[in-house]
Scaffold this active site. Structure first.
Site, short mmCIF file in Angstrom:
data_model
loop_
_atom_site.label_atom_id
_atom_site.label_comp_id
_atom_site.label_asym_id
_atom_site.label_seq_id
_atom_site.Cartn_x
_atom_site.Cartn_y
_atom_site.Cartn_z
N GLU A 7 -5.77 -46.95 12.44
CA GLU A 7 -7.42 -47.18 11.48
C GLU A 7 -7.74 -45.83 10.61
O GLU A 7 -8.79 -45.87 11.54
CB GLU A 7 -8.06 -47.71 12.33
CG GLU A 7 -7.25 -48.73 12.61
CD GLU A 7 -7.86 -49.75 14.23
OE1 GLU A 7 -9.08 -49.50 14.54
OE2 GLU A 7 -8.60 -50.77 14.62
N GLU A 11 -1.53 -55.24 15.04
CA GLU A 11 -2.41 -55.04 15.71
C GLU A 11 -3.45 -56.79 15.85
O GLU A 11 -3.63 -56.76 14.20
CB GLU A 11 -3.63 -54.66 16.02
CG GLU A 11 -3.19 -52.55 16.69
CD GLU A 11 -4.85 -51.71 16.72
OE1 GLU A 11 -5.50 -52.64 17.18
OE2 GLU A 11 -3.90 -50.36 16.94
#
Length: 389
Positions: A104, A286
């Protein structure tokens, strides 16, 4: 790992902790005990024919690099990172083909851990640039050391819609979406996009420092694939602040107990959006739902709500692959086993197919019990998705 194998997993994503390998980040030789720890993990996975998907840097770096160099504000950390990655490739590369340079990484613009203390907008985007260069150098090195290896990075990509068709809301949506595209464009295309300077100006500065050789490094160290996390969608309108994580309320969607909109079609939309733009394979690394699980006296949970969530999202993913022809390398959920939630710091917010007997205070036996969803996902995997239909 045995529980994951019991569901039929053929890939498992985990992260290596930088400071386990180089405790200060500046040692000449790696910590052998740290390497052995991950040897044991990988070798156990191989017993069950599970492919490792390794995140090299998951929101952390050795504290010494923060205190001595102000984290990613310094190009010294680029060299430390590349040395660390080289060690991983040389030690694990014969068993590991799939790698993520950062987790991220686009979160550095808001709350991501760059190690930069008291970071303003310019400092964060300078840190991001240094991370871009580190990633590109690492991708080039990985191709050299691991023939046939594949190297990506992971981005937080909640879908984003304009709140209305009002032109001002539409344009604000364009600008805010570029807050994420900026990171994917640089790492996936290998150059800074045309809107970069306008974005910097909105964050209160004119430019960042880019060394003469950096442009060539970014160009030749592009990612092989784009990985992303997807949990929800948001909407935005003119007047909303930048990095509007929560977004505005969407009246068309149900929400989780933590207020996150549930939007399976948004996953298909996001897959198409990324591939249309970058034209490289994608990897969903995810996806999941945080929920309140009520276990019986045996630790068993009837989590039909989780089954419904995954049925909808996996079906949307299948449509993107089979109907829209988006190339997707794989899918790993967050998380297959209950853990402490990052966003709220509690066990009460449970994600897993496996229930862990522990409460928010850390009390419990830590016994692990498969939930109803465990058998469901096992059947989905056994049928290669046919059970979704």
């Amino acid at each position: 790992i045995k529980l994951m194998a019991g569901m039929g997993f053929n890939i498992f994503r985990f992260s290596i902790c930088w400071s386990r390998i180089f405790p200060t980040g500046e040692e000449n030789e790696p910590n052998q005990a740290g390497l052995k720890f991950y040897d044991d993990v990988i070798n156990e996975m191989k017993k069950y024919d599970m492919e490792p998907l390794i995140t090299i840097c998951h929101d952390e770096l050795p504290m010494n690099l923060v205190l001595k160099y102000n984290g990613w504000a310094s190009r010294k950390v680029i060299d430390a990172y590349v040395k660390y990655a080289k060690t991983l490739f040389e030690h694990f590369g014969d068993r590991c083909r799939y790698w993520l340079t950062f987790n991220e990484i686009n979160a550095v613009r808001g709350f991501g851990p760059t190690g930069v203390r008291k970071a303003d907008g310019q400092a964060r985007y300078q840190a991001a640039h240094n991370m871009f260069v580190a990633s590109a150098k690492t991708v080039k090195l990985g191709h050299k050391l691991i023939p046939g290896g594949s190297f990506g990075a992971m981005f937080a990509m909640s879908e984003l819609y304009p709140a209305t068709c009002k032109p001002e809301d539409m344009f604000h949506h364009l600008q805010e979406r570029r807050e994420n595209w900026y990171f994917i464009d640089v790492m996936g295309r290998g150059y800074y996009p045309s809107y970069a300077e306008e974005l910097w100006q909105r964050h209160g500065f004119e430019k960042i420092t880019i060394d003469p050789d950096d442009k060539e490094i970014l160009k030749t160290g592009q990612l092989d694939y784009i990985a992303f996390s997807y949990y929800r969608s948001n909407i935005t309108k003119k007047g909303d602040g930048w990095f509007n994580v929560g977004g505005s309320a969407n009246p068309y969607l149900d929400k989780t107990p933590w207020g996150w909109p549930v939007d399976p079609l948004g996953l298909r939309y996001c897959m198409n959006e990324i591939y249309d733009r970058i034209q490289k394979p994608i990897f969903i690394v995810e996806n999941g739902i945080g929920a309140i699980d009520q276990a019986d006296e045996n630790g068993y949970v009837e989590d039909d709500y989780r089954i419904e969530y995954f049925q909808q999202h996996l079906s949307a993913m299948a449509d993107a692959i089979n109907i829209d022809h988006v190339p997707c390398l794989g899918y790993t959920m967050w998380a297959p086993i209950d853990l402490v939630s990052l966003s709220t710091g509690e066990m009460k917010k449970r994600y897993g197919f496996v229930y862990v007997d522990m409460d928010d205070e850390g009390h419990g036996s830590l016994t692990r019990t498969p939930k109803k969803s465990y058998q469901w996902i096992k059947h989905v995997i056994e049928t290669n998705g046919a059970a979704l239909e």
